[in-house]
Design a protein around this motif. Structure first.
Motif, short mmCIF file in Angstrom:
data_model
loop_
_atom_site.label_atom_id
_atom_site.label_comp_id
_atom_site.label_asym_id
_atom_site.label_seq_id
_atom_site.Cartn_x
_atom_site.Cartn_y
_atom_site.Cartn_z
N PRO A 52 0.84 -1.21 0.00
CA PRO A 52 0.00 0.00 0.00
C PRO A 52 0.87 1.25 0.00
N PRO A 53 0.41 2.32 -0.63
CA PRO A 53 1.20 3.56 -0.67
C PRO A 53 1.17 4.28 0.66
N LEU A 56 -1.31 9.97 4.44
CA LEU A 56 -1.54 10.63 5.72
C LEU A 56 -2.99 10.45 6.14
N PRO A 57 -3.25 10.28 7.44
CA PRO A 57 -4.64 10.17 7.89
C PRO A 57 -5.42 11.44 7.57
N ALA A 58 -6.72 11.27 7.37
CA ALA A 58 -7.58 12.41 7.06
C ALA A 58 -7.87 13.20 8.34
N TRP A 59 -7.46 14.47 8.35
CA TRP A 59 -7.69 15.32 9.53
C TRP A 59 -9.06 15.96 9.42
N ASN A 60 -10.06 15.16 9.69
CA ASN A 60 -11.45 15.60 9.58
C ASN A 60 -12.10 15.45 10.96
N ALA A 105 2.89 -2.76 21.76
CA ALA A 105 3.09 -3.28 20.41
C ALA A 105 1.86 -3.03 19.54
N LEU A 106 0.68 -3.26 20.09
CA LEU A 106 -0.54 -3.02 19.31
C LEU A 106 -0.71 -1.54 18.98
N GLY A 107 -0.42 -0.66 19.94
CA GLY A 107 -0.52 0.77 19.68
C GLY A 107 0.44 1.23 18.61
N THR A 108 1.69 0.78 18.69
CA THR A 108 2.68 1.14 17.68
C THR A 108 2.28 0.64 16.30
N PHE A 115 -0.72 5.29 8.61
CA PHE A 115 -0.04 6.02 7.54
C PHE A 115 0.06 5.22 6.25
N THR A 116 -0.59 4.05 6.23
CA THR A 116 -0.64 3.27 5.00
C THR A 116 -2.08 2.90 4.64
N GLY A 117 -3.05 3.48 5.35
CA GLY A 117 -4.43 3.17 5.07
C GLY A 117 -4.81 1.76 5.46
N GLY A 118 -4.09 1.16 6.42
CA GLY A 118 -4.34 -0.22 6.81
C GLY A 118 -5.53 -0.36 7.74
N LEU A 119 -5.97 -1.59 7.92
CA LEU A 119 -7.05 -1.91 8.83
C LEU A 119 -6.51 -1.95 10.26
N PRO A 120 -7.38 -1.91 11.28
CA PRO A 120 -6.91 -2.02 12.66
C PRO A 120 -6.09 -3.29 12.87
N VAL A 121 -5.00 -3.16 13.60
CA VAL A 121 -4.06 -4.26 13.81
C VAL A 121 -4.34 -4.92 15.16
N THR A 122 -4.49 -6.22 15.15
CA THR A 122 -4.64 -7.00 16.38
C THR A 122 -3.84 -8.29 16.24
N GLY A 123 -3.74 -9.00 17.35
CA GLY A 123 -3.11 -10.31 17.30
C GLY A 123 -4.09 -11.32 16.73
N GLY A 124 -3.85 -11.76 15.51
CA GLY A 124 -4.78 -12.65 14.83
C GLY A 124 -4.83 -14.02 15.47
#
Length: 370
Positions: A52-53, A56-60, A105-108, A115-124
């Motif tokens: 993914p490119p 920046l997050p949308a500041w809305n 680790a989850l917060g980081t 900054f890559t438009g990714g989905l929320p990160v969790t321990g799968g």
């Protein structure tokens, strides 16, 4: 990539039929061809895009306000899910998980994903089990997995794009089966009906509505059952076991008691939910003992007393004092004593605070020890 273009060209060259009906049929054919071509080109571009490119997050502010509650819920559920699977796998190898480090680790990871438009990160759950069954021993396995995913994303995406999801599902199902323990349901039912209710509700909600709903249902039901059970704590009338300095429940052991001294052991911390229940139990016990002169609360199982419970203790002290009965405490834990120090309750306490329950009975009713 070429197949969609050829398919669109073939459909685009459909012969036009004479008359209105034929014209509509030709238009439908061309429209279908154009739609299929665009969809397949979009799938092709999506599958071959690679990493993914950087965005920046949308500041809305309006968008942030709208997503605040869902984001909070996702973070809680994600953290609970990550810790649950981590502790389950760590227990199999007699290891331990640091929740604080997992949270960092989850917060980081989520900050980086923003900054890559990714989905929320969790321990799968499924990926962790697959990694565990593969023999991973150190965090280096995660690094190698990330490198493998990056290579596959950059080079193998066009080949994997049309791979059926059932192929991945079979791998996950086989890995997760090692954690399935149906016998736990029977053991839990035999041990505790309350705990079985939580397990069954969590399992049903997970199967019917998903992992997030299952976790929320399980946690919510567990909290409600905890409040219910702790609101009616076990309060035992205790007596002295002959030949010892130990006090046990009069309903379970043959013990020595005195009609002038009532020993009560509260097996729960005192807080707003059970404060009134303790008042009722003491009033009931006092009403059945006309010769009573002393009430001794054995506080060995009380780990905390909140403000509401403190007010109830003050009420109990005032009522007993009006009836000519003194209230005493025994075996109060240090942290609890620190909170009680300097409160009006200790200032107005008609009785004393004893280090042990045996000392209280020995001073208040020495004849009962014979």
């Amino acid at each position: 990539m070429a197949a969609p273009h050829r398919h669109r060209a073939a459909l685009g060259r459909c012969p036009r039929q004479g008359g209105t009906r034929g014209s509509h049929r030709g238009d439908h054919s061309r429209s279908l061809g154009l739609g299929l071509g665009r969809a397949r080109r979009a799938c092709g571009r999506g599958g071959a895009q690679g990493l993914p490119p950087f965005t920046l997050p949308a500041w809305n502010p309006a968008l942030w306000t709208e997503l605040a509650v869902p984001a909070l819920l996702l973070s809680v559920v994600g953290f609970v899910e990550s810790i649950s699977v981590g502790q389950t796998l760590a227990a199999k190898r007699r290891q331990r998980v640091e929740p604080d480090q997992e949270l960092v680790a989850l917060g980081t990871s989520n900050v980086a994903a923003a900054f890559t438009g990714g989905l929320p990160v969790t321990g799968g759950f499924s990926r962790s089990v697959v990694n565990f069954d593969a023999g991973a021993q150190t965090p280096a396995a995660g690094i190698y997995t990330a490198i493998g995913i990056a290579v596959a994303t950059l080079l193998l995406t066009p080949l994997l794009h049309h791979l059926p999801q059932a192929t991945l599902a079979a791998t996950i199902v086989v890995a997760v089966l090692s954690l399935v323990d149906l016998g736990m349901l029977k053991r839990t039912w035999q041990y505790s009906r309350f705990d079985f209710t939580v397990v069954a509700a969590t399992l049903a909600a997970t199967l019917l509505a998903g992992v997030e709903t299952g976790l929320i249902a399980g946690v919510g039901l567990a909290l409600m059952l905890h409040l219910y059970r702790s609101s009616r704590p076990h309060v035992a009338v205790v007596g002295l076991v002959p030949g010892t300095e130990h006090f046990r429940n009069v309903l379970r052991h043959s013990v020595l008691t005195s009609p002038q001294v009532l020993g009560l052991r509260v097996d729960e911390s005192l807080y707003f939910a059970n404060a009134r229940y303790l008042e009722d139990r003491i009033n009931e016990a006092v009403a059945d003992r006309p010769e009573l002169r002393h009430v001794v609360l054995q506080c060995s199982a009380i780990n905390d007393i909140d403000a509401s419970a403190l007010e109830s203790l003050e009420t109990i002290e005032a009522r007993l004092n009006e009836a000519g009965i003194r209230l005493h405490l025994s075996e109060v834990k240090g942290p609890v004593m620190d909170k009680l120090a300097g409160t009006p309750f200790l200032t107005r306490l008609s009785g004393r605070i004893y280090l042990t329950h045996y000392q209280a009975i020995a001073e208040l009713s020495p004849d009962s020890l014979a």
